[in-house]
Structure formats: C-alpha cells, structure tokens
Design a protein around this motif. Structure first.
Motif, PDB file in Angstrom:
ATOM      1  N   VAL A 176       4.270   9.580   8.553  1.00  0.00           N
ATOM      2  CA  VAL A 176       3.689  10.653   7.747  1.00  0.00           C
ATOM      3  C   VAL A 176       2.240  10.314   7.388  1.00  0.00           C
ATOM      4  CG1 VAL A 176       5.922  11.355   6.804  1.00  0.00           C
ATOM      5  CG2 VAL A 176       4.564   9.651   5.592  1.00  0.00           C
ATOM      6  N   PRO A 177       1.438  11.311   7.042  1.00  0.00           N
ATOM      7  CA  PRO A 177       0.070  11.020   6.606  1.00  0.00           C
ATOM      8  C   PRO A 177       0.080  10.098   5.378  1.00  0.00           C
ATOM      9  CG  PRO A 177       0.353  13.363   7.016  1.00  0.00           C
ATOM     10  CD  PRO A 177       1.721  12.739   7.060  1.00  0.00           C
ATOM     11  N   ALA A 178      -0.945   9.267   5.274  1.00  0.00           N
ATOM     12  CA  ALA A 178      -1.062   8.347   4.134  1.00  0.00           C
ATOM     13  C   ALA A 178      -2.414   8.546   3.464  1.00  0.00           C
ATOM     14  CB  ALA A 178      -0.927   6.909   4.609  1.00  0.00           C
ATOM     15  N   ASN A 179      -2.482   8.194   2.195  1.00  0.00           N
ATOM     16  CA  ASN A 179      -3.775   8.303   1.521  1.00  0.00           C
ATOM     17  C   ASN A 179      -4.558   7.004   1.678  1.00  0.00           C
ATOM     18  OD1 ASN A 179      -3.312   6.496  -0.766  1.00  0.00           O
ATOM     19  ND2 ASN A 179      -1.899   8.061  -1.508  1.00  0.00           N
ATOM     20  N   LYS A 180      -5.864   7.116   1.555  1.00  0.00           N
ATOM     21  CA  LYS A 180      -6.772   5.991   1.788  1.00  0.00           C
ATOM     22  C   LYS A 180      -6.456   4.815   0.872  1.00  0.00           C
ATOM     23  CE  LYS A 180     -11.643   4.820   1.850  1.00  0.00           C
ATOM     24  NZ  LYS A 180     -12.991   5.247   1.550  1.00  0.00           N
ATOM     25  N   ALA A 181      -6.161   5.070  -0.398  1.00  0.00           N
ATOM     26  CA  ALA A 181      -5.887   3.993  -1.350  1.00  0.00           C
ATOM     27  C   ALA A 181      -4.671   3.173  -0.926  1.00  0.00           C
ATOM     28  CB  ALA A 181      -5.689   4.562  -2.752  1.00  0.00           C
ATOM     29  N   ALA A 182      -3.639   3.832  -0.420  1.00  0.00           N
ATOM     30  CA  ALA A 182      -2.433   3.126   0.008  1.00  0.00           C
ATOM     31  C   ALA A 182      -2.719   2.251   1.227  1.00  0.00           C
ATOM     32  CB  ALA A 182      -1.322   4.115   0.317  1.00  0.00           C
ATOM     33  N   ILE A 183      -3.516   2.754   2.146  1.00  0.00           N
ATOM     34  CA  ILE A 183      -3.877   1.967   3.332  1.00  0.00           C
ATOM     35  C   ILE A 183      -4.712   0.757   2.920  1.00  0.00           C
ATOM     36  CG2 ILE A 183      -5.171   1.980   5.498  1.00  0.00           C
ATOM     37  CD1 ILE A 183      -4.377   4.982   5.726  1.00  0.00           C
ATOM     38  N   GLU A 184      -5.670   0.963   2.021  1.00  0.00           N
ATOM     39  CA  GLU A 184      -6.503  -0.149   1.558  1.00  0.00           C
ATOM     40  C   GLU A 184      -5.662  -1.208   0.844  1.00  0.00           C
ATOM     41  OE1 GLU A 184      -9.545   1.869  -0.687  1.00  0.00           O
ATOM     42  OE2 GLU A 184     -10.793   2.116   1.099  1.00  0.00           O
ATOM     43  N   GLU A 185      -4.671  -0.790   0.079  1.00  0.00           N
ATOM     44  CA  GLU A 185      -3.785  -1.735  -0.598  1.00  0.00           C
ATOM     45  C   GLU A 185      -2.994  -2.552   0.421  1.00  0.00           C
ATOM     46  OE1 GLU A 185      -0.032  -1.806  -3.723  1.00  0.00           O
ATOM     47  OE2 GLU A 185      -1.164   0.041  -3.458  1.00  0.00           O
ATOM     48  N   ASP A 186      -2.517  -1.892   1.478  1.00  0.00           N
ATOM     49  CA  ASP A 186      -1.777  -2.588   2.534  1.00  0.00           C
ATOM     50  C   ASP A 186      -2.681  -3.606   3.231  1.00  0.00           C
ATOM     51  OD1 ASP A 186       0.824  -2.791   3.622  1.00  0.00           O
ATOM     52  OD2 ASP A 186       0.210  -1.682   5.408  1.00  0.00           O
ATOM     53  N   ILE A 187      -3.932  -3.233   3.484  1.00  0.00           N
ATOM     54  CA  ILE A 187      -4.891  -4.157   4.098  1.00  0.00           C
ATOM     55  C   ILE A 187      -5.074  -5.373   3.191  1.00  0.00           C
ATOM     56  CG2 ILE A 187      -7.325  -4.466   4.716  1.00  0.00           C
ATOM     57  CD1 ILE A 187      -7.253  -1.484   5.636  1.00  0.00           C
ATOM     58  N   ASP A 188      -5.250  -5.141   1.896  1.00  0.00           N
ATOM     59  CA  ASP A 188      -5.433  -6.252   0.945  1.00  0.00           C
ATOM     60  C   ASP A 188      -4.232  -7.188   0.931  1.00  0.00           C
ATOM     61  OD1 ASP A 188      -7.934  -5.279   0.226  1.00  0.00           O
ATOM     62  OD2 ASP A 188      -7.197  -4.277  -1.591  1.00  0.00           O
ATOM     63  N   ILE A 189      -3.032  -6.618   0.943  1.00  0.00           N
ATOM     64  CA  ILE A 189      -1.812  -7.436   0.936  1.00  0.00           C
ATOM     65  C   ILE A 189      -1.755  -8.334   2.164  1.00  0.00           C
ATOM     66  CG2 ILE A 189       0.715  -7.307   1.222  1.00  0.00           C
ATOM     67  CD1 ILE A 189       0.566  -4.787  -0.638  1.00  0.00           C
ATOM     68  N   HIS A 190      -2.024  -7.762   3.338  1.00  0.00           N
ATOM     69  CA  HIS A 190      -1.934  -8.554   4.567  1.00  0.00           C
ATOM     70  C   HIS A 190      -3.092  -9.538   4.681  1.00  0.00           C
ATOM     71  CE1 HIS A 190       1.139  -5.581   5.516  1.00  0.00           C
ATOM     72  NE2 HIS A 190       1.631  -6.544   6.265  1.00  0.00           N
TER      73      HIS A 190
ATOM     74  N   ASP B  99      -4.429 -11.098   2.199  1.00  0.00           N
ATOM     75  CA  ASP B  99      -4.034 -12.209   1.331  1.00  0.00           C
ATOM     76  C   ASP B  99      -3.013 -13.102   2.030  1.00  0.00           C
ATOM     77  OD1 ASP B  99      -4.081 -13.600  -1.244  1.00  0.00           O
ATOM     78  OD2 ASP B  99      -2.020 -12.861  -1.450  1.00  0.00           O
ATOM     79  N   ARG B 100      -2.061 -12.506   2.720  1.00  0.00           N
ATOM     80  CA  ARG B 100      -1.071 -13.294   3.464  1.00  0.00           C
ATOM     81  C   ARG B 100      -1.758 -14.162   4.523  1.00  0.00           C
ATOM     82  NH1 ARG B 100       3.367  -8.469   4.201  1.00  0.00           N
ATOM     83  NH2 ARG B 100       4.371  -8.771   2.166  1.00  0.00           N
TER      84      ARG B 100
ATOM     85  N   ARG C 227      -3.559 -17.107   2.931  1.00  0.00           N
ATOM     86  CA  ARG C 227      -2.613 -18.172   2.574  1.00  0.00           C
ATOM     87  C   ARG C 227      -2.169 -18.940   3.814  1.00  0.00           C
ATOM     88  NH1 ARG C 227       1.914 -15.405  -0.392  1.00  0.00           N
ATOM     89  NH2 ARG C 227       0.945 -13.495   0.302  1.00  0.00           N
ATOM     90  N   MET C 228      -1.961 -18.231   4.930  1.00  0.00           N
ATOM     91  CA  MET C 228      -1.585 -18.899   6.177  1.00  0.00           C
ATOM     92  C   MET C 228      -2.706 -19.830   6.638  1.00  0.00           C
ATOM     93  SD  MET C 228       0.195 -15.687   8.149  1.00  0.00           S
ATOM     94  CE  MET C 228       0.377 -16.494   9.722  1.00  0.00           C
ATOM     95  N   LEU C 229      -3.943 -19.353   6.550  1.00  0.00           N
ATOM     96  CA  LEU C 229      -5.086 -20.166   6.949  1.00  0.00           C
ATOM     97  C   LEU C 229      -5.208 -21.403   6.065  1.00  0.00           C
ATOM     98  CD1 LEU C 229      -7.523 -20.618   8.740  1.00  0.00           C
ATOM     99  CD2 LEU C 229      -8.835 -19.130   7.214  1.00  0.00           C
ATOM    100  N   ALA C 230      -4.993 -21.253   4.773  1.00  0.00           N
ATOM    101  CA  ALA C 230      -5.043 -22.402   3.859  1.00  0.00           C
ATOM    102  C   ALA C 230      -3.989 -23.431   4.235  1.00  0.00           C
ATOM    103  CB  ALA C 230      -4.855 -21.929   2.419  1.00  0.00           C
ATOM    104  N   GLU C 231      -2.809 -22.958   4.604  1.00  0.00           N
ATOM    105  CA  GLU C 231      -1.759 -23.894   5.001  1.00  0.00           C
ATOM    106  C   GLU C 231      -2.117 -24.611   6.299  1.00  0.00           C
ATOM    107  OE1 GLU C 231       3.058 -24.096   5.582  1.00  0.00           O
ATOM    108  OE2 GLU C 231       2.148 -22.432   4.501  1.00  0.00           O
ATOM    109  N   ILE C 232      -2.661 -23.894   7.254  1.00  0.00           N
ATOM    110  CA  ILE C 232      -3.105 -24.513   8.513  1.00  0.00           C
ATOM    111  C   ILE C 232      -4.179 -25.557   8.238  1.00  0.00           C
ATOM    112  CG2 ILE C 232      -4.411 -24.042  10.649  1.00  0.00           C
ATOM    113  CD1 ILE C 232      -1.507 -23.265  10.913  1.00  0.00           C
ATOM    114  N   GLU C 233      -5.134 -25.217   7.371  1.00  0.00           N
ATOM    115  CA  GLU C 233      -6.207 -26.156   7.045  1.00  0.00           C
ATOM    116  C   GLU C 233      -5.659 -27.394   6.344  1.00  0.00           C
ATOM    117  OE1 GLU C 233      -9.227 -26.207   8.150  1.00  0.00           O
ATOM    118  OE2 GLU C 233      -9.070 -24.264   9.135  1.00  0.00           O
TER     119      GLU C 233
END
Length: 85
Positions: free
Chosen positions: A49-63, A65-66, A69-75
C-alpha cells in the motif's frame, strides 16, 4: 510503499496472465544484504500500500541504526585482532 511491517520503493512491476509481481527496494533489504536490496513480491491487494514519507524515513533510521551497530561489532573484532598482534 508499505509492505506489511516494512517500507520500500517500487522499482519495477511485471504482469502476466496469472499474477502481478512488484520489485521493491528497501532499507530492510540493505540490512539483510540482499542482492541490490530488492525483492520481487507477488502483489496481493492490501499487502502493498502507499506509505507516507515520515514512515519511510523512520524505517530508514531504524535500519541505519542496525547497520551502525553491526559495523561497531565488526570493528570490535578488528580491535581484538590488532591488540593480539
């Protein structure tokens, strides 16, 4: 678009006599290291379904951040190896 509980961008659509397929590129795909961060999904009414820009930006921020954290663990592995010589 919103696909169930995640968001993405429609990159392509393929139509046959039997089904409609939608190619969706997503932050989830980047995080999961999927080739091209894209996946083909069969279109089912109400699931894509169509999504609003704020929801997409929030999803981008969540991923993002993940991934940070993965990069910090690798380092941290690099630091252990460096310290051990």
């Amino acid at each position: 678009v919103k696909v169930q509980h995640w968001h993405g961008i429609v990159e392509d659509v393929a139509v046959s006599s039997e089904r409609i397929m939608v190619l969706v590129k997503s932050p989830k795909g980047v995080w999961r290291n999927q080739r091209d961060a894209s996946e083909w999904l069969e279109y089912m009414e109400g699931q894509i379904v169509p999504a609003n820009k704020a929801a997409i930006e929030e999803d981008i921020d969540i991923h993002a951040d993940r991934i940070r954290r993965m990069l910090a663990e690798i380092e941290s592995f690099r630091k252990i190896i460096t310290e051990r010589g």
